[in-house]
Design an enzyme around this catalytic site. Structure first.
Site, PDB file in Angstrom:
ATOM      1  CD  GLN A 177      -8.336 -16.712   6.415  1.00 38.38           C
ATOM      2  OE1 GLN A 177      -8.754 -17.426   5.516  1.00 38.38           O
ATOM      3  NE2 GLN A 177      -7.400 -17.119   7.247  1.00 38.38           N
TER       4      GLN A 177
ATOM      5  CB  THR B 289      -7.389  -2.477   6.946  1.00 33.19           C
ATOM      6  OG1 THR B 289      -7.229  -2.085   5.576  1.00 33.19           O
ATOM      7  CG2 THR B 289      -8.834  -2.898   7.201  1.00 33.19           C
TER       8      THR B 289
ATOM      9  CB  CYS C 154      -6.874  -7.528   2.831  1.00 36.60           C
ATOM     10  SG  CYS C 154      -5.346  -6.599   3.051  1.00 36.60           S
TER      11      CYS C 154
ATOM     12  CE  LYS D 291       8.828  -4.923   2.482  1.00 30.90           C
ATOM     13  NZ  LYS D 291       7.487  -4.961   3.080  1.00 30.90           N
TER      14      LYS D 291
ATOM     15  CB  VAL E 153      -0.956  -0.001   1.214  1.00 27.22           C
ATOM     16  CG1 VAL E 153      -1.619   1.359   1.387  1.00 27.22           C
ATOM     17  CG2 VAL E 153      -2.022  -1.074   1.007  1.00 27.22           C
ATOM     18  N   GLY E 154       1.804   1.335   0.959  1.00 22.79           N
ATOM     19  CA  GLY E 154       2.626   2.544   1.101  1.00 22.79           C
ATOM     20  C   GLY E 154       3.379   2.886  -0.178  1.00 22.79           C
TER      21      GLY E 154
ATOM     22  CG  PHE F 143      -3.636 -13.099  -3.596  1.00 23.74           C
ATOM     23  CD1 PHE F 143      -2.525 -12.282  -3.619  1.00 23.74           C
ATOM     24  CD2 PHE F 143      -4.882 -12.502  -3.612  1.00 23.74           C
ATOM     25  CE1 PHE F 143      -2.637 -10.903  -3.669  1.00 23.74           C
ATOM     26  CE2 PHE F 143      -5.023 -11.118  -3.659  1.00 23.74           C
ATOM     27  CZ  PHE F 143      -3.896 -10.316  -3.694  1.00 23.74           C
TER      28      PHE F 143
HETATM   29  N1  LIG Z   1      -2.105  -5.187   0.324  1.00 25.11           N
HETATM   30  C1  LIG Z   1      -3.171  -4.565  -0.108  1.00 25.11           C
HETATM   31  O1  LIG Z   1      -3.562  -4.711  -1.257  1.00 25.11           O
HETATM   32  C2  LIG Z   1      -3.949  -3.660   0.787  1.00 25.11           C
HETATM   33  C3  LIG Z   1      -3.655  -3.531   2.131  1.00 25.11           C
HETATM   34  N2  LIG Z   1      -4.380  -2.699   2.925  1.00 25.11           N
HETATM   35  C4  LIG Z   1      -4.032  -2.508   4.333  1.00 25.11           C
HETATM   36  O2  LIG Z   1      -2.869  -1.668   4.376  1.00 25.11           O
HETATM   37  C5  LIG Z   1      -2.008  -2.052   5.443  1.00 25.11           C
HETATM   38  C6  LIG Z   1      -0.627  -2.340   4.897  1.00 25.11           C
HETATM   39  O3  LIG Z   1      -0.721  -3.457   4.044  1.00 25.11           O
HETATM   40  P1  LIG Z   1       0.487  -3.882   3.096  1.00 25.11           P
HETATM   41  O4  LIG Z   1       1.073  -2.683   2.456  1.00 25.11           O
HETATM   42  O5  LIG Z   1      -0.006  -4.980   2.258  1.00 25.11           O
HETATM   43  O6  LIG Z   1       1.528  -4.445   4.179  1.00 25.11           O
HETATM   44  P2  LIG Z   1       3.058  -4.824   3.930  1.00 25.11           P
HETATM   45  O7  LIG Z   1       3.382  -5.898   4.887  1.00 25.11           O
HETATM   46  O8  LIG Z   1       3.320  -5.026   2.487  1.00 25.11           O
HETATM   47  O9  LIG Z   1       3.847  -3.496   4.356  1.00 25.11           O
HETATM   48  C7  LIG Z   1       3.874  -2.998   5.652  1.00 25.11           C
HETATM   49  C8  LIG Z   1       5.249  -2.410   5.933  1.00 25.11           C
HETATM   50  O10 LIG Z   1       5.229  -1.735   7.191  1.00 25.11           O
HETATM   51  C9  LIG Z   1       6.531  -1.868   7.772  1.00 25.11           C
HETATM   52  N3  LIG Z   1       6.460  -1.573   9.206  1.00 25.11           N
HETATM   53  C10 LIG Z   1       5.780  -2.253  10.162  1.00 25.11           C
HETATM   54  N4  LIG Z   1       5.942  -1.631  11.350  1.00 25.11           N
HETATM   55  C11 LIG Z   1       6.725  -0.557  11.147  1.00 25.11           C
HETATM   56  C12 LIG Z   1       7.224   0.466  11.983  1.00 25.11           C
HETATM   57  N5  LIG Z   1       6.925   0.499  13.292  1.00 25.11           N
HETATM   58  N6  LIG Z   1       8.018   1.413  11.451  1.00 25.11           N
HETATM   59  C13 LIG Z   1       8.324   1.389  10.133  1.00 25.11           C
HETATM   60  N7  LIG Z   1       7.853   0.454   9.282  1.00 25.11           N
HETATM   61  C14 LIG Z   1       7.068  -0.507   9.777  1.00 25.11           C
HETATM   62  C15 LIG Z   1       6.910  -3.306   7.456  1.00 25.11           C
HETATM   63  O11 LIG Z   1       8.318  -3.475   7.541  1.00 25.11           O
HETATM   64  C16 LIG Z   1       6.364  -3.465   6.040  1.00 25.11           C
HETATM   65  O12 LIG Z   1       7.359  -3.188   5.061  1.00 25.11           O
HETATM   66  C17 LIG Z   1      -2.698  -3.227   6.120  1.00 25.11           C
HETATM   67  O13 LIG Z   1      -3.441  -2.741   7.209  1.00 25.11           O
HETATM   68  C18 LIG Z   1      -3.621  -3.770   5.058  1.00 25.11           C
HETATM   69  O14 LIG Z   1      -4.760  -4.377   5.624  1.00 25.11           O
HETATM   70  C19 LIG Z   1      -5.411  -1.956   2.421  1.00 25.11           C
HETATM   71  C20 LIG Z   1      -5.745  -2.032   1.099  1.00 25.11           C
HETATM   72  C21 LIG Z   1      -5.045  -2.889   0.170  1.00 25.11           C
HETATM   73  O1  LIG Z   2      -8.019  -4.357   1.584  1.00 25.23           O
HETATM   74  C1  LIG Z   2      -7.413  -4.918   0.691  1.00 25.23           C
HETATM   75  O2  LIG Z   2      -6.334  -5.492   0.832  1.00 25.23           O
HETATM   76  C2  LIG Z   2      -7.965  -5.002  -0.688  1.00 25.23           C
HETATM   77  O3  LIG Z   2      -8.563  -6.312  -0.805  1.00 25.23           O
HETATM   78  C3  LIG Z   2      -9.052  -6.618  -2.096  1.00 25.23           C
HETATM   79  O4  LIG Z   2      -8.029  -6.548  -3.063  1.00 25.23           O
HETATM   80  P1  LIG Z   2      -7.022  -7.765  -3.331  1.00 25.23           P
HETATM   81  O5  LIG Z   2      -7.091  -8.730  -2.205  1.00 25.23           O
HETATM   82  O6  LIG Z   2      -5.716  -7.177  -3.660  1.00 25.23           O
HETATM   83  O7  LIG Z   2      -7.563  -8.474  -4.668  1.00 25.23           O
HETATM   84  P2  LIG Z   2      -9.011  -8.859  -5.198  1.00 25.23           P
HETATM   85  O8  LIG Z   2      -9.060  -8.544  -6.626  1.00 25.23           O
HETATM   86  O9  LIG Z   2     -10.082  -8.320  -4.352  1.00 25.23           O
HETATM   87  O10 LIG Z   2      -9.003 -10.435  -5.071  1.00 25.23           O
HETATM   88  C4  LIG Z   2      -8.996 -11.083  -3.811  1.00 25.23           C
HETATM   89  C5  LIG Z   2      -9.146 -12.579  -4.021  1.00 25.23           C
HETATM   90  O11 LIG Z   2     -10.457 -12.885  -4.473  1.00 25.23           O
HETATM   91  C6  LIG Z   2     -10.410 -13.653  -5.664  1.00 25.23           C
HETATM   92  N1  LIG Z   2     -11.591 -13.337  -6.492  1.00 25.23           N
HETATM   93  C7  LIG Z   2     -11.842 -12.058  -6.839  1.00 25.23           C
HETATM   94  C8  LIG Z   2     -12.955 -11.746  -7.591  1.00 25.23           C
HETATM   95  C9  LIG Z   2     -13.819 -12.754  -7.996  1.00 25.23           C
HETATM   96  O12 LIG Z   2     -14.854 -12.545  -8.673  1.00 25.23           O
HETATM   97  N2  LIG Z   2     -13.537 -14.042  -7.633  1.00 25.23           N
HETATM   98  C10 LIG Z   2     -12.445 -14.348  -6.879  1.00 25.23           C
HETATM   99  O13 LIG Z   2     -12.231 -15.526  -6.548  1.00 25.23           O
HETATM  100  C11 LIG Z   2      -9.086 -13.284  -6.305  1.00 25.23           C
HETATM  101  O14 LIG Z   2      -8.649 -14.254  -7.194  1.00 25.23           O
HETATM  102  C12 LIG Z   2      -8.204 -13.158  -5.072  1.00 25.23           C
HETATM  103  O15 LIG Z   2      -7.743 -14.411  -4.655  1.00 25.23           O
HETATM  104  C13 LIG Z   2     -10.120  -5.577  -2.476  1.00 25.23           C
HETATM  105  O16 LIG Z   2     -10.565  -5.836  -3.806  1.00 25.23           O
HETATM  106  C14 LIG Z   2      -9.562  -4.167  -2.380  1.00 25.23           C
HETATM  107  O17 LIG Z   2     -10.574  -3.212  -2.643  1.00 25.23           O
HETATM  108  C15 LIG Z   2      -9.008  -3.948  -0.985  1.00 25.23           C
HETATM  109  O18 LIG Z   2      -8.411  -2.672  -0.891  1.00 25.23           O
END
Ligand SMILES: NC(=O)C1=CN([C@@H]2O[C@H](COP(=O)(O)OP(=O)(O)OC[C@H]3O[C@@H](n4cnc5c(N)ncnc54)[C@H](O)[C@@H]3O)[C@@H](O)[C@H]2O)C=CC1
Ligand SMILES: O=C(O)[C@H]1O[C@H](OP(=O)(O)OP(=O)(O)OC[C@H]2O[C@@H](n3ccc(=O)[nH]c3=O)[C@H](O)[C@@H]2O)[C@H](O)[C@@H](O)[C@@H]1O
Length: 504
Positions: free
Chosen positions: A298, A149, A296, A59, A33-34, A358
């Site tokens: 689950q 989140t 996310c 990283k 995300v960041g 995934f």
């Molecule tokens: N991955 C996704 O597609 C999405 C994730 N989110 C939410 O965004 C948040 C972040 O998710 P991701 O980016 O996937 O996680 P990520 O695990 O890829 O990145 C998080 C980063 O934060 C760093 N970190 C942790 N504690 C720290 C600290 N105290 N100081 C400095 N750095 C620190 C870690 O080293 C790691 O690089 C979660 O809450 C997730 O639920 C929301 C929407 C989409």
């Molecule tokens: O909070 C989050 O992390 C994010 O979670 C999901 O995004 P993401 O998990 O990256 O990907 P998706 O496209 O939502 O797919 C999630 C899983 O569902 C599956 N999926 C998706 C859509 C579908 O119709 N069927 C299905 O099995 C995908 O293959 C995958 O395994 C949401 O779509 C984002 O809006 C949200 O920001």
């Protein structure tokens, strides 16, 4: 508090503003995300300096190199263009906090694996640790934005920590906003460039409104104001959990229907098409699959379930728990189907697994359904040979070792660098990720190199069943009965998964 109460449209700035116009943004957490979010802000806001920091120095070094730590279509171009201009990656967290006008907290919030709430509640220790670091190093007014989140009212804990620092230093002023992220991996850059909406929650006070308006102005560089929703903080936090729960629920709904299809001769793609044509339902996110994965869905549904339980809302908790239960069941059902169709034994049989991430267009394997299907097959002593275009051998091995043990993985798992190689001498091919390249493989040639009879199990509904059957494959796809198994009077000839084992 209604939406209108907090809307900024009628808001005028108080004469003495608490916060400076945002010129320096720091994001703590350089992950999925960041990284992409800040790359987009830097790209769209040339007048703003954006610094992404992380405690993981390795990283940060990758973000500063030619090999970025994550794969996301379109990301590399933007990072390479902005880096060193107004986009910086650093591991000096205190300095970046001191210099920022606005700080995003974008750290991970995984499911807690210990203590109270184990296996359900999100672990907020990283968020709290960032709040403490901000309190220690801020030195002046900061708008702190919760992008991770989190459960409802998490902003309150952040605020309590920051207010304690404010008590001891009159230079400090904080406002905590909620600005959850809705990007999906694989389409992150598109989602960020053209979001359905940006959601900003803030405190219902003049200082809260002011902080919200500063963040609105950052997004207004490229997002139309009509797509920027402002709410109170708790609504914003809950909306993020609710959105992910609704999306996950849709997948579990269509997957539940897929089981009925397999047992009756209905076809889940046709059902999804017909159902999705109703404009109230819509046609997106109705793709039946081997179950949703990712870091996310689950985690966030479990977080919602835990929240409901904490609020004594048992019925609501059970309702949402069902979404996860169907997902686990779908994975298990698919693995059982493979064993059943391979004559009830896969011990010593080579099975080619195509796809490990995934979903397509990402190398992320967190909670991938492939891990769980593979685990079930390894329990049956199958020999698995994997291929995924974006996941490394080390990553596949380490994910599988966590669920099946290193010894089993060393003994039964092979990883290949192309699909054809993985399929050589295999009894079956199993599609677990919908990578485009799997649609156009030369299946006729692959068939010749396999054991016969050869089967294909399509867990993503991307293959042309008819064509594969013509080549000679036995074809099984989620949500449709095998061709020979159904007669026109509606009695399915082969059970494909009730609650008990589907093995025949
Ligand atoms: N991955 C996704 O597609 C999405 C994730 N989110 C939410 O965004 C948040 C972040 O998710 P991701 O980016 O996937 O996680 P990520 O695990 O890829 O990145 C998080 C980063 O934060 C760093 N970190 C942790 N504690 C720290 C600290 N105290 N100081 C400095 N750095 C620190 C870690 O080293 C790691 O690089 C979660 O809450 C997730 O639920 C929301 C929407 C989409
Ligand atoms: O909070 C989050 O992390 C994010 O979670 C999901 O995004 P993401 O998990 O990256 O990907 P998706 O496209 O939502 O797919 C999630 C899983 O569902 C599956 N999926 C998706 C859509 C579908 O119709 N069927 C299905 O099995 C995908 O293959 C995958 O395994 C949401 O779509 C984002 O809006 C949200 O920001």
């Amino acid at each position: 508090m209604t939406q209108k109460d907090t809307s900024l449209e009628f808001f005028t700035f108080p004469p003495s503003s608490m916060f400076r116009e945002v010129k320096n943004i720091t994001c703590v957490g350089a992950g999925y995300v960041g990284g992409p979010t800040c790359a987009m802000i830097a790209c769209k806001c040339p007048d703003i300096r954006v610094t992404v920091v992380d405690m993981n120095a390795e990283k940060i070094a990758q973000w500063n190199s030619d090999e970025l730590p994550i794969f996301e279509p379109g990301l590399e171009e933007v990072v390479k263009r902005q880096r060193g201009t107004n986009l910086f990656f650093s591991s000096d967290v205190p300095k970046a906090i001191r210099e920022a006008d606005l700080i995003f907290i974008s750290v991970n919030t995984p499911t807690k694996m210990y203590g109270r709430g184990k296996g359900m509640a999100p672990d907020l220790k990283y968020v709290e640790s960032v709040a403490r670091t901000i309190a220690e190093h801020a030195g002046g007014p900061k708008i702190v934005v919760e992008k991770s989140t989190v459960p409802v009212r998490a902003a309150e804990s952040i605020k309590t920590i920051l207010m304690e620092a404010q008590k001891h230093n009159r230079e400090l002023h904080f406002q905590v906003l909620s600005n959850p992220e809705f990007l999906a991996e694989g389409t992150a850059m598109k989602d960020l460039a053209k979001p359905d909406r940006v959601l900003i929650g803030g405190e219902s006070s003049p200082e809260g409104y002011e902080a919200v308006s500063h963040l609105v102005r950052v997004y207004e560089h490229w997002v139309d104001r009509s797509r920027i929703i402002t709410t109170n903080t708790w609504s914003s936090e809950l909306s993020k959990l609710a959105a992910n729960a609704f999306l996950a629920q849709r997948i579990s709904s269509i997957n539940a229907i897929s089981a009925i299809c397999e047992a009756t001769g209905a076809d889940v793609s046709e059902v999804a098409h017909a159902v999705g044509y109703d404009s109230r339902i819509g046609n997106k996110f109705l793709q039946a699959s081997v179950g949703f994965g990712g870091s996310c869905f689950q985690k966030d549904v479990l977080s919602l379930v835990y929240l409901c339980e904490s609020l004594n809302l048992g019925k609501v908790a059970n309702y949402w728990r069902g979404v996860i239960e169907i997902n686990d069941w779908q994975r298990r059902r698919f693995a059982d189907k493979i064993v059943g169709e391979l004559f009830n034994t896969v011990a010593g049989k080579k099975i080619a697994i195509l796809g490990f991430s995934f979903k397509k267009n990402t190398g992320d394997t967190r909670e991938s359904s492939a891990i769980y299907v593979a685990k079930h097959l390894l329990e049956e002593c199958a020999e698995l040979s994997f291929y995924d275009p974006k996941v490394t051998e080390a990553q596949i091995r380490s994910e599988l070792a966590l669920v099946s043990g290193k010894e089993t993985v060393d003994r039964l798992v092979k990883v290949h660098s192309n699909a054809a190689q993985a399929c050589e001498k295999a009894h079956a091919i199993v599609i677990l990720t919908e990578w485009d390249e799997f649609k156009t493989l030369d299946y006729a040639s692959i068939y010749k190199t396999m054991q016969h009879p050869s089967a294909i199990f399509d867990g993503r509904l991307i293959l042309d069943k008819k064509q594969l059957r013509e080549i000679g494959f036995r074809v099984f796809a989620i949500g449709s009965a095998p061709e020979q198994a159904y007669n026109m009077f509606g009695t399915a000839g082969c059970g494909s998964g009730g609650d008990s084992s589907p093995n025949r």
